[in-house]
Design a protein around this motif. Structure first.
Motif, PDB file in Angstrom:
ATOM      1  N   ALA A 143      46.922  49.451   0.288  1.00  0.00           N
ATOM      2  CA  ALA A 143      45.458  49.416   0.326  1.00  0.00           C
ATOM      3  C   ALA A 143      44.888  49.848  -1.012  1.00  0.00           C
ATOM      4  O   ALA A 143      45.199  50.939  -1.504  1.00  0.00           O
ATOM      5  CB  ALA A 143      44.935  50.319   1.442  1.00  0.00           C
ATOM      6  N   ARG A 171      48.431  61.624   5.786  1.00  0.00           N
ATOM      7  CA  ARG A 171      47.076  61.869   6.249  1.00  0.00           C
ATOM      8  C   ARG A 171      47.141  62.797   7.455  1.00  0.00           C
ATOM      9  O   ARG A 171      48.076  62.736   8.254  1.00  0.00           O
ATOM     10  CB  ARG A 171      46.424  60.539   6.625  1.00  0.00           C
ATOM     11  N   GLN A 199      50.203  52.577   2.923  1.00  0.00           N
ATOM     12  CA  GLN A 199      50.055  53.387   1.709  1.00  0.00           C
ATOM     13  C   GLN A 199      48.697  53.118   1.086  1.00  0.00           C
ATOM     14  O   GLN A 199      48.374  51.995   0.697  1.00  0.00           O
ATOM     15  CB  GLN A 199      51.149  53.097   0.676  1.00  0.00           C
ATOM     16  N   ASN A 200      47.891  54.170   0.986  1.00  0.00           N
ATOM     17  CA  ASN A 200      46.611  54.108   0.291  1.00  0.00           C
ATOM     18  C   ASN A 200      46.831  54.380  -1.187  1.00  0.00           C
ATOM     19  O   ASN A 200      47.564  55.312  -1.552  1.00  0.00           O
ATOM     20  CB  ASN A 200      45.658  55.152   0.863  1.00  0.00           C
ATOM     21  N   TYR A 201      46.188  53.600  -2.024  1.00  0.00           N
ATOM     22  CA  TYR A 201      46.260  53.854  -3.457  1.00  0.00           C
ATOM     23  C   TYR A 201      44.894  53.557  -4.070  1.00  0.00           C
ATOM     24  O   TYR A 201      44.625  52.467  -4.568  1.00  0.00           O
ATOM     25  CB  TYR A 201      47.348  53.004  -4.124  1.00  0.00           C
ATOM     26  N   PRO A 236      44.363  59.183   1.912  1.00  0.00           N
ATOM     27  CA  PRO A 236      43.517  58.319   1.081  1.00  0.00           C
ATOM     28  C   PRO A 236      42.812  59.148   0.009  1.00  0.00           C
ATOM     29  O   PRO A 236      42.808  60.378   0.050  1.00  0.00           O
ATOM     30  CB  PRO A 236      42.511  57.766   2.091  1.00  0.00           C
ATOM     31  N   HIS A 261      40.672  48.028   0.623  1.00  0.00           N
ATOM     32  CA  HIS A 261      39.965  49.200   1.140  1.00  0.00           C
ATOM     33  C   HIS A 261      38.469  48.910   1.139  1.00  0.00           C
ATOM     34  O   HIS A 261      37.913  48.435   0.148  1.00  0.00           O
ATOM     35  CB  HIS A 261      40.286  50.409   0.254  1.00  0.00           C
ATOM     36  N   GLU A 298      50.619  57.040   7.679  1.00  0.00           N
ATOM     37  CA  GLU A 298      49.715  56.772   6.561  1.00  0.00           C
ATOM     38  C   GLU A 298      49.675  57.972   5.634  1.00  0.00           C
ATOM     39  O   GLU A 298      49.670  59.128   6.078  1.00  0.00           O
ATOM     40  CB  GLU A 298      48.312  56.483   7.108  1.00  0.00           C
TER      41      GLU A 298
END
Length: 421
Positions: free
Chosen positions: A325, A269, A285-287, A256, A90, A253
């Protein structure tokens, strides 16, 4: 990337707790200490490892920790691109101690600790880049209300893209994805940027990208055709105007920031279709939290990550993420994001607990018998060939890779926790 293997990672046993005495010192020959071995300097750890600690969790004795991802295509070959899980950084450009290109001291957040070149060498295969019009050029930048300022700017985007071009040229079987948070308004600005960076020869044409949840071509076909660079933009108009894929037409997604790290929850999102819609065949997948904190990344990557992947797996209708991410991707207590990626790929691609025990040509669930857990780290397919020290009293000092390339030492305050995950 559908899997029927397991509810997911939470059921996989973690490595045994390893307690180290604060007085312990490295007892292995030069550059031969393995994963979780005690260390004192970068010279102690073997290739693909660095020396770090995690005082936040009460473990101040440094140990050798993973710094290299296994590439899943080295173990399970020739599947559609959307069957694999890839590591993404990210704000890949937002690097601690990155020199100012504007002459103004930067006042902004940071998300990573090493160069994009080193990220790619360490196995990162996705880059999140925020691009803006700035000083009659396109820059990588953080902003306020969509505006880049001289105290939030990092560098001209072409600098980073040329790093990608060099990597793809030197590694002809690798595939890289770039996800652009796009604030560029200059006509044909991105087209000129990628052309000037020499990346058009690797471009995956948007006209051939699969729609409606269909499988992507195999990674083998993508390499043969030199379609090894996937570029997505957050600006829908760029697809028609410049041939750059609109991100949420091809992937779903989760949220975030802080909303993406709430235990047991994985909302999509707002720009994305629902995770379980089967609208697109890629899942990001945002983490990472909204405010990146270096000294918390070890804990984030060691406690709760498996549960969040499990929550998102369920929210997506038993679909594994294709992209993970994270901020400060190298920080962990032992395996961190690299182990999570290995487990996802193992379950999804061969029905095994980790990618390293997959057997070529074997039926699903037939895995290599490795016996008891082995702490030895073996470089089995990554492109990284050196070592890093992330423990230094002076962040400006330099260390050296095995190959002789200089890299920055970064103060690693928290990176060793009580379980190796």
């Amino acid at each position: 990337m559908e899997s029927t293997a397991l509810p997911f990672l939470v059921s996989i046993p973690l490595l045994h707790v390893l307690l180290l005495s604060s007085a312990a010192a490295a007892s292995c020959p030069l550059r031969s200490c393995q994963l979780l071995d005690s260390c004192s300097t970068a010279d102690d750890c073997a290739a693909g490892l660095y020396c770090g600690s995690c005082p936040a969790s009460g473990y101040v004795q440094p140990a050798c920790v993973r710094a290299l991802a296994y590439q899943p295509t080295a173990f399970v070959k020739g599947l559609p691109f959307n069957r694999y899980t890839w590591l993404v950084t990210h704000n890949s450009f937002s690097i601690v101690d990155e020199p100012s290109y504007t002459g103004i001291q930067r006042v902004t957040f940071y998300n990573q600790e090493d160069t994009v070149t080193n990220q790619l060498r360490n196995g990162v295969r996705g880059l999140m880049l925020d691009m803006y019009d700035f000083e009659n050029d396109i820059w990588l930048c953080h902003s306020f209300q969509g505006q880049c300022y001289n105290f939030t700017a990092f560098e001209p985007a072409i600098n980073t893209l040329k790093e990608v071009e060099v990597f793809l040229t030197e590694n002809p079987s690798e595939i890289v994805t770039i996800i652009i948070e796009d604030y560029v308004r200059a006509p044909e600005g991105l087209t000129k940027l990628f052309t000037d960076a020499g990346l058009v020869k690797f471009w995956y044409p948007v006209s051939e990208m699969p729609m409606n949840g269909m499988d992507w071509p195999s990674v083998t076909d993508m390499v043969v055709k030199s379609h090894r660079l996937l570029v997505f933009t957050s600006d829908a108009s760029k697809e028609a105007n410049e041939g750059i894929a609109y991100q949420w037409r091809y992937m779903v997604e989760n949220e975030p920031g802080d909303l993406g790290v709430v235990p047991g929850s994985c909302p999509n999102r707002k720009e994305s279709q629902p995770l379980n819609s089967r609208y697109a065949s890629l899942f990001l997948q945002n983490y990472f939290p909204t405010i990146p904190i270096q000294n918390e990344a070890c804990k984030e990557h060691s406690v709760g990550f498996t549960e969040m992947v499990d929550a998102c797996y369920r929210a997506a209708g038993n679909i594994m993420p294709n992209f993970l991410a994270v901020n400060f991707y190298m920080r962990s207590n032992g395996g961190g994001v690299f182990d999570i990626q290995d487990r996802i790929n193992g379950l999804a691609l061969c029905g095994c607990s980790t990618i390293t025990v997959c057997q070529a040509g074997a039926p699903m669930g037939v895995c290599k018998n490795t016996g008891s857990p082995n702490r030895t780290f073996k470089n089995g397919g990554g492109t990284y060939s050196g070592w890093l020290l992330l423990l230094s009293p002076k962040p400006s000092s330099l260390s050296t890779l095995h190959g002789g390339r200089p890299v920055k030492k970064i103060w690693l305050a928290k990176c060793w926790c009580k379980i190796a995950c």
